[in-house]
Design a protein around this motif. Sequence first.
Motif, PDB file in Angstrom:
ATOM      1  N   VAL A 104       0.856  -1.185   0.000  1.00  0.00           N
ATOM      2  CA  VAL A 104       0.000   0.000   0.000  1.00  0.00           C
ATOM      3  C   VAL A 104       0.891   1.234   0.000  1.00  0.00           C
ATOM      4  N   TYR A 105       0.619   2.156  -0.915  1.00  0.00           N
ATOM      5  CA  TYR A 105       1.415   3.382  -0.953  1.00  0.00           C
ATOM      6  C   TYR A 105       0.493   4.578  -1.115  1.00  0.00           C
ATOM      7  N   LEU A 106       1.046   5.744  -0.837  1.00  0.00           N
ATOM      8  CA  LEU A 106       0.288   6.985  -0.923  1.00  0.00           C
ATOM      9  C   LEU A 106       0.470   7.592  -2.306  1.00  0.00           C
ATOM     10  N   SER A 107      -0.626   7.937  -2.947  1.00  0.00           N
ATOM     11  CA  SER A 107      -0.583   8.485  -4.292  1.00  0.00           C
ATOM     12  C   SER A 107      -1.058   9.933  -4.269  1.00  0.00           C
ATOM     13  N   TYR A 108      -0.368  10.796  -4.936  1.00  0.00           N
ATOM     14  CA  TYR A 108      -0.719  12.206  -5.023  1.00  0.00           C
ATOM     15  C   TYR A 108      -0.967  12.815  -3.645  1.00  0.00           C
ATOM     16  N   GLY A 109      -0.249  12.295  -2.650  1.00  0.00           N
ATOM     17  CA  GLY A 109      -0.305  12.904  -1.340  1.00  0.00           C
ATOM     18  C   GLY A 109      -1.577  12.707  -0.559  1.00  0.00           C
ATOM     19  N   MET A 110      -2.561  12.006  -1.132  1.00  0.00           N
ATOM     20  CA  MET A 110      -3.828  11.915  -0.405  1.00  0.00           C
ATOM     21  C   MET A 110      -4.616  10.624  -0.617  1.00  0.00           C
ATOM     22  N   HIS A 111      -4.230   9.819  -1.565  1.00  0.00           N
ATOM     23  CA  HIS A 111      -4.976   8.583  -1.783  1.00  0.00           C
ATOM     24  C   HIS A 111      -4.050   7.387  -1.628  1.00  0.00           C
ATOM     25  N   CYS A 112      -4.595   6.294  -1.147  1.00  0.00           N
ATOM     26  CA  CYS A 112      -3.827   5.066  -1.071  1.00  0.00           C
ATOM     27  C   CYS A 112      -4.185   4.152  -2.240  1.00  0.00           C
ATOM     28  N   CYS A 113      -3.205   3.346  -2.650  1.00  0.00           N
ATOM     29  CA  CYS A 113      -3.450   2.325  -3.653  1.00  0.00           C
ATOM     30  C   CYS A 113      -2.940   0.998  -3.103  1.00  0.00           C
ATOM     31  N   MET A 114      -3.695  -0.068  -3.373  1.00  0.00           N
ATOM     32  CA  MET A 114      -3.291  -1.381  -2.864  1.00  0.00           C
ATOM     33  C   MET A 114      -2.881  -2.308  -4.006  1.00  0.00           C
ATOM     34  N   ASN A 115      -1.811  -3.038  -3.718  1.00  0.00           N
ATOM     35  CA  ASN A 115      -1.245  -3.959  -4.700  1.00  0.00           C
ATOM     36  C   ASN A 115      -1.003  -5.303  -4.038  1.00  0.00           C
ATOM     37  N   VAL A 116      -1.097  -6.358  -4.841  1.00  0.00           N
ATOM     38  CA  VAL A 116      -0.823  -7.708  -4.371  1.00  0.00           C
ATOM     39  C   VAL A 116       0.527  -8.150  -4.947  1.00  0.00           C
ATOM     40  N   VAL A 117       1.438  -8.537  -4.085  1.00  0.00           N
ATOM     41  CA  VAL A 117       2.761  -8.948  -4.542  1.00  0.00           C
ATOM     42  C   VAL A 117       2.672 -10.272  -5.302  1.00  0.00           C
ATOM     43  N   ALA A 118       3.352 -10.321  -6.453  1.00  0.00           N
ATOM     44  CA  ALA A 118       3.343 -11.502  -7.308  1.00  0.00           C
ATOM     45  C   ALA A 118       4.754 -12.080  -7.403  1.00  0.00           C
ATOM     46  N   GLU A 119       4.880 -13.135  -8.195  1.00  0.00           N
ATOM     47  CA  GLU A 119       6.181 -13.751  -8.487  1.00  0.00           C
ATOM     48  C   GLU A 119       6.835 -14.268  -7.199  1.00  0.00           C
ATOM     49  N   PRO A 120       7.942 -15.002  -7.317  1.00  0.00           N
ATOM     50  CA  PRO A 120       8.628 -15.467  -6.110  1.00  0.00           C
ATOM     51  C   PRO A 120       9.226 -14.305  -5.323  1.00  0.00           C
ATOM     52  N   GLU A 121       9.520 -14.557  -4.061  1.00  0.00           N
ATOM     53  CA  GLU A 121      10.131 -13.553  -3.198  1.00  0.00           C
ATOM     54  C   GLU A 121      11.391 -12.978  -3.841  1.00  0.00           C
ATOM     55  N   GLY A 122      11.565 -11.652  -3.715  1.00  0.00           N
ATOM     56  CA  GLY A 122      12.781 -11.020  -4.187  1.00  0.00           C
ATOM     57  C   GLY A 122      12.705 -10.446  -5.584  1.00  0.00           C
ATOM     58  N   ILE A 123      11.615 -10.694  -6.313  1.00  0.00           N
ATOM     59  CA  ILE A 123      11.503 -10.208  -7.689  1.00  0.00           C
ATOM     60  C   ILE A 123      11.096  -8.732  -7.726  1.00  0.00           C
ATOM     61  N   GLY A 124      10.042  -8.380  -7.007  1.00  0.00           N
ATOM     62  CA  GLY A 124       9.599  -6.987  -7.001  1.00  0.00           C
ATOM     63  C   GLY A 124       8.536  -6.688  -8.031  1.00  0.00           C
ATOM     64  N   ALA A 125       7.504  -7.482  -8.087  1.00  0.00           N
ATOM     65  CA  ALA A 125       6.396  -7.264  -9.015  1.00  0.00           C
ATOM     66  C   ALA A 125       5.087  -7.336  -8.242  1.00  0.00           C
TER      67      ALA A 125
END
Length: 201
Positions: A72-93
């Motif tokens: 979860v990160y902050l977008s445009y200083g006021m909104h949050c966006c949620m992401n689901v981590v994919a791929e094996p550990e250590g990839i970063g997707a």
Amino acid sequence: MLKTDFYEQPTNELAKALLGKELVRWVDKVELVGRVVEVEAYHQDGDEAAHSFNGKTQRNGVMFLSPGHLYVYLSYGMHCCMNVVAEPEGIGAAVLIRALEPLKGLEYMAAVRSKAKHPRDYANGPGKACQAFAISRRDNGLKLETKSLFLRDAPLKRTDIILQSPRIGISKAIHLPWRYYLAGNPHVSASKWNASGSVIA
DNA sequence: ACTGCGATGTCCT
DNA sequence: GGACATCGCAGTT
């Protein structure tokens, strides 16, 4: 409850597989359920639009954890966006959840999304979805196998068709067609773009 | 229905 | 100091 083996797959495959699944969220003893109707894939390798493109940083560290974590990160200083981590550990997707179709807890969502005139406006965008489901940066780094936050398997409807299109709201790598959504679903964001997608298998 | 734009926090150069 | 995976409001057609 979906487990790590579901999340540990190529990013685009996970993105497509997430469509139709149900996000379950418990907050203040209220159960919120939403059906995933729109996602975007963000790769590590060669995807200039991904937060992980330049490697691991303080902000994006969660992207490099094992699959099934929530970034979860902050977008445009006021909104949050949620992401689901994919791929094996250590990839970063990761896969961005862009829109949810509210199935349960509509009264709660009406309260926290007081600006919305219609249930279709509760979670038809990444920032709105986080508001409606009470996801904030406090949830960054959670694993989606928590009692109060997880994904549940659910089949696509027989009539559901998956479309793909370029991703929305970015300025880099706009040619990559890594947005996936359910054709004609009224809970998808930015409806003016809905006709621009092409059918995939 | 569509367009333009301001708000606002954090990260990274 | 610039960029940013957005939203909601105001103004126009």
